[in-house]
Design an enzyme around this catalytic site. Sequence first.
Site, PDB file in Angstrom:
ATOM      1  N   CYS A 313       0.809  -1.214   0.000  1.00 15.25           N
ATOM      2  CA  CYS A 313       0.000   0.000   0.000  1.00 15.25           C
ATOM      3  C   CYS A 313       0.841   1.263   0.000  1.00 15.25           C
ATOM      4  O   CYS A 313       1.835   1.339   0.724  1.00 15.25           O
ATOM      5  CB  CYS A 313      -0.853   0.073   1.260  1.00 15.25           C
ATOM      6  SG  CYS A 313      -1.982  -1.269   1.406  1.00 15.25           S
ATOM      7  N   ARG A 409     -12.129   0.775  -6.483  1.00  9.70           N
ATOM      8  CA  ARG A 409     -11.796   0.932  -5.071  1.00  9.70           C
ATOM      9  C   ARG A 409     -10.986   2.193  -4.832  1.00  9.70           C
ATOM     10  O   ARG A 409     -11.075   2.810  -3.789  1.00  9.70           O
ATOM     11  CB  ARG A 409     -11.007  -0.296  -4.619  1.00  9.70           C
ATOM     12  CG  ARG A 409     -10.587  -0.268  -3.152  1.00  9.70           C
ATOM     13  CD  ARG A 409      -9.759  -1.496  -2.827  1.00  9.70           C
ATOM     14  NE  ARG A 409      -9.019  -1.281  -1.601  1.00  9.70           N
ATOM     15  CZ  ARG A 409      -9.248  -1.934  -0.463  1.00  9.70           C
ATOM     16  NH1 ARG A 409     -10.181  -2.837  -0.408  1.00  9.70           N
ATOM     17  NH2 ARG A 409      -8.528  -1.702   0.603  1.00  9.70           N
TER      18      ARG A 409
END
Length: 494
Positions: A313, A409
């Site tokens: 991430c 997303r």
Amino acid sequence: DGFSAEKLFNQGYSYTYDDVIFLPGFIDFPTDAVNLSTKLSRNISLSIPCVASPMDTVTETSMAIGMAALGGIGIVHYNNTISQQASIVRAAKSHQIPFSSDLIFASPSDSIHSADEFGNSPCIFVTESGTKESKVLGVVCKSTWKGLSDKEARISDYMNASPVTLPSSYNFEDVAGYIASKKLDFVPLVNDKDGEVVNLVTATDLERMNSLPKLGLPSLGTDGKFLVGAAIGTRDSDKERLEHLVKAGINALVIDSSQGNSEYQINMIKYVKHTYPHLDVIGGNIVTKYQAENLIKQDVDGLRVGMGSGSICTTQEVCAVGRGQATAVYKVSSIAEQHGVPVIADGGISNSGHIVKALSLGASTVMMGSFLAGSNEAPGTYENKNGLRVKKYRGMGSLEAMTKGSDARYLGDTAKLKIAQGVVGSVADKGSVLKFVPYTMQAVKQGFQDLGASSLQSAHHLLRSGSLRLEVRTGAAQVEGGVHGLVGYEKKYF
Ligand code: XMP
């Protein structure tokens, strides 16, 4: 001695798993008495607290089967077409065996030119079309083929047209018993209805399975089939996707957003609760009490916690929003527990200690990406990188994955520019989840025993009563807590 979680996590710092360390409690039970059974969501029980992340380099058919066989669950990703996602779910649910073998097909008019065409399989299946989607006509065994001098001969000339098969509804014990009693090298499992080959079990598989550590019960639904979850986004088109997933038999739904406290997600939860009242819905991702309260008001059955804690991430760097995962899990679970909503600690798990921490800080399960991505069950093939066997692992917000379609997303509906919130990398080969997950669970049990907690419920009780004591580790304490001062070493846990 030490601090209660309540005191430690209310001082204005964002802590992650490595920042904190628990002080040992009192042991009055053996390691094997630790019970790790838990809940994924209000109505779904698991015998181990492990969930495979909905990522396209983590959870497809093999992972969903492996995780359910172990007593956990896999959440099938949605970076694919509706029919691809539904057929992954269907395939996972059609298995009764804890693994799926590679199946190789050919048509009767084909020839086999090299042993490589068999891959790791002891046989090639012959069907009219040469693909999986038709009735099996026979098999060509590698051993028969090797004995042939005329390698150009057509398959139909030397295939075994009446191979021994078993119905795919047989479970592993039934198949194992049959192979052993008949002294077979392998047996194909076929679909009763149309005669298609579904799986293949070999004598080597039996040996391998018998040598693996045993865990609790597999995750089975009321229909006797493996539990399988799936993820969707929050767009209108996801409603059509959901309809197909429900038909395919999903047991749990994850609504996938990197910031789940949104009108889009709330509307989707309302829609799912109204349209499919018997389906457990997991909302997220969230990291604060405020976000949790908003989703709990919608009657979510589970909450997924983590923002920017995943190994791939870059959300915290790119968007400046998120929270240290230990703080996030503790804060959200303290609200969720009051409403009986189980929490999934999502991301940032790289060892068994992180699992002990996530569960002891209030989570009911951990969701893992990188921890599982190097396994045989993860999608993709192994590559060789600098002498190391690796598999690709990528963030669903990486440019590469978004180009394939997962942008919902990480982007608003109208966004034209793609900004990556994840990276593409690779992880080392770890072998089968059927082997390393049981060892990991044994390590988690030892952690629980050290804390004096014989179950997740007991760990959560220690946490809320203030009996779980913990401290923040300084940088030097973290170095001391890891291997240090050696010239070289090999990390091997089992
Ligand atoms: P681990 O640490 O297990 O994390 O590899 C897996 C979790 O990371 C999230 N995820 C992402 N987060 N950008 C992000 O900010 C991404 O590209 C990305 N892809 C996955 C997700 O919650 C997953 O379960």
